[in-house]
Motif scaffolding. Structure first.
Motif, PDB file in Angstrom:
ATOM      1  N   ALA A  84       0.829  -1.205   0.000  1.00 50.49           N
ATOM      2  CA  ALA A  84       0.000   0.000   0.000  1.00 50.49           C
ATOM      3  C   ALA A  84       0.862   1.254   0.000  1.00 50.49           C
ATOM      4  CB  ALA A  84      -0.936  -0.003   1.204  1.00 50.49           C
ATOM      5  N   CYS A  85       1.882   1.279   0.835  1.00 46.32           N
ATOM      6  CA  CYS A  85       2.781   2.435   0.898  1.00 46.32           C
ATOM      7  C   CYS A  85       3.508   2.627  -0.437  1.00 46.32           C
ATOM      8  CB  CYS A  85       3.772   2.240   2.042  1.00 46.32           C
ATOM      9  SG  CYS A  85       4.865   3.640   2.325  1.00 46.32           S
ATOM     10  N   ALA A  86       3.987   1.531  -1.016  1.00 53.63           N
ATOM     11  CA  ALA A  86       4.697   1.616  -2.298  1.00 53.63           C
ATOM     12  C   ALA A  86       3.784   2.110  -3.405  1.00 53.63           C
ATOM     13  CB  ALA A  86       5.274   0.252  -2.662  1.00 53.63           C
ATOM     14  N   MET A  87       2.543   1.642  -3.435  1.00 53.91           N
ATOM     15  CA  MET A  87       1.639   2.059  -4.499  1.00 53.91           C
ATOM     16  C   MET A  87       1.215   3.514  -4.352  1.00 53.91           C
ATOM     17  SD  MET A  87       1.477  -0.220  -6.735  1.00 53.91           S
ATOM     18  CE  MET A  87       3.170  -0.616  -6.369  1.00 53.91           C
ATOM     19  N   VAL A  88       1.084   3.999  -3.115  1.00 53.09           N
ATOM     20  CA  VAL A  88       0.778   5.423  -2.924  1.00 53.09           C
ATOM     21  C   VAL A  88       1.903   6.267  -3.521  1.00 53.09           C
ATOM     22  CG1 VAL A  88       0.593   7.236  -1.175  1.00 53.09           C
ATOM     23  CG2 VAL A  88      -0.759   5.158  -0.955  1.00 53.09           C
ATOM     24  N   ILE A  89       3.141   5.903  -3.199  1.00 49.67           N
ATOM     25  CA  ILE A  89       4.286   6.654  -3.730  1.00 49.67           C
ATOM     26  C   ILE A  89       4.339   6.550  -5.248  1.00 49.67           C
ATOM     27  CG2 ILE A  89       6.815   6.771  -3.785  1.00 49.67           C
ATOM     28  CD1 ILE A  89       6.753   5.676  -0.875  1.00 49.67           C
ATOM     29  N   ALA A  90       4.219   5.330  -5.780  1.00 50.88           N
ATOM     30  CA  ALA A  90       4.352   5.113  -7.225  1.00 50.88           C
ATOM     31  C   ALA A  90       3.233   5.791  -8.007  1.00 50.88           C
ATOM     32  CB  ALA A  90       4.369   3.619  -7.530  1.00 50.88           C
ATOM     33  N   VAL A  91       2.011   5.744  -7.486  1.00 49.65           N
ATOM     34  CA  VAL A  91       0.890   6.345  -8.220  1.00 49.65           C
ATOM     35  C   VAL A  91       1.004   7.865  -8.222  1.00 49.65           C
ATOM     36  CG1 VAL A  91      -1.602   6.707  -8.134  1.00 49.65           C
ATOM     37  CG2 VAL A  91      -0.675   4.408  -7.967  1.00 49.65           C
ATOM     38  N   VAL A  92       1.354   8.452  -7.088  1.00 47.41           N
ATOM     39  CA  VAL A  92       1.482   9.912  -7.037  1.00 47.41           C
ATOM     40  C   VAL A  92       2.590  10.382  -7.977  1.00 47.41           C
ATOM     41  CG1 VAL A  92       2.137  11.845  -5.564  1.00 47.41           C
ATOM     42  CG2 VAL A  92       0.497  10.171  -4.739  1.00 47.41           C
ATOM     43  N   VAL A  93       3.767   9.787  -7.848  1.00 46.57           N
ATOM     44  CA  VAL A  93       4.902  10.196  -8.695  1.00 46.57           C
ATOM     45  C   VAL A  93       4.621   9.867 -10.158  1.00 46.57           C
ATOM     46  CG1 VAL A  93       7.332   9.711  -9.207  1.00 46.57           C
ATOM     47  CG2 VAL A  93       6.603  10.035  -6.850  1.00 46.57           C
ATOM     48  N   GLY A  94       4.099   8.679 -10.428  1.00 42.32           N
ATOM     49  CA  GLY A  94       3.863   8.254 -11.805  1.00 42.32           C
ATOM     50  C   GLY A  94       2.814   9.075 -12.524  1.00 42.32           C
ATOM     51  N   VAL A  95       1.713   9.367 -11.843  1.00 45.79           N
ATOM     52  CA  VAL A  95       0.655  10.161 -12.492  1.00 45.79           C
ATOM     53  C   VAL A  95       1.133  11.584 -12.743  1.00 45.79           C
ATOM     54  CG1 VAL A  95      -1.625  11.168 -12.119  1.00 45.79           C
ATOM     55  CG2 VAL A  95      -1.261   8.749 -11.699  1.00 45.79           C
TER      56      VAL A  95
END
Length: 193
Positions: A84-95
């Protein structure tokens, strides 16, 4: 050369190609069948030997000391928290990065560098990402942590999110953006909507 000789040569050539094709298809089918037999054997062994160990304690009790009864609850919860923590970081940065690349960078030199770096990160091996995060977040802090694992996983996922966001935004027509701006909406609102 007479027409009958050419016809018989073409018939022999066609027959040899059909024979070679049939042999190749049969060899591929045999290899596939053999691989499927081994796959079913592995799955059956896993189910037969593992079904006895699955019970409620596996999901509700924490990992015990060796030889004591227990389960995997803390490992399951930890994995969910890390993901969950990794996906929050990846989605924010990626989008954000994908939106910038699609809407603002266009073909600028800096946009090309960011796009190239993203492409390199897309194909980076996970062991290399792990070593990078080890040097960046584990060694300086003198210990492993869930946050370091989340950073590594986010660094693996962010390029995929970036590329997907950029591609999806590029699919939207230019006229749609122009119509939003023509109605008086700021460009960032049009992009966000």
């Amino acid at each position: 050369m007479p027409a009958s000789a050419q016809s018989s040569r073409a018939t022999r050539s066609r027959a040899s190609r059909k024979l070679a094709n049939g042999l190749f298809v049969a060899a591929c089918s045999a290899c596939t069948g053999l691989a499927l037999i081994f796959l079913v054997a592995i799955l059956m062994s896993l189910v037969v030997k593992g079904i006895g160990g699955v019970n409620l304690a596996v999901f509700t009790m924490s990992t015990p000391a060796p030889g004591s009864p227990g389960g995997l609850a803390n490992a399951i919860v930890g994995s969910l928290m890390l993901c969950a923590c990794a996906m929050v970081i990846a989605v924010v940065v990626g989008v954000l990065a994908g939106t910038w690349l699609a809407e603002y960078a266009a073909e600028s030199p800096y946009g090309k560098v960011v796009r190239f770096t993203n492409d390199v990160l897309l194909s980076a091996p996970s062991i290399l990402i792990g070593l990078f995060i080890y040097q960046l977040a584990v060694r300086p802090l003198h210990g492993f942590s869930g946050f370091a694992g989340a950073l590594a996983l986010a660094l693996l996922a962010a390029p995929v999110v970036t590329r997907t966001t950029e591609d999806v935004l590029k699919l939207q027509s230019r006229q749609l953006r122009e119509s939003g701006v023509a109605l008086g909406a700021p460009l960032w609102t049009t992009i966000r909507k």
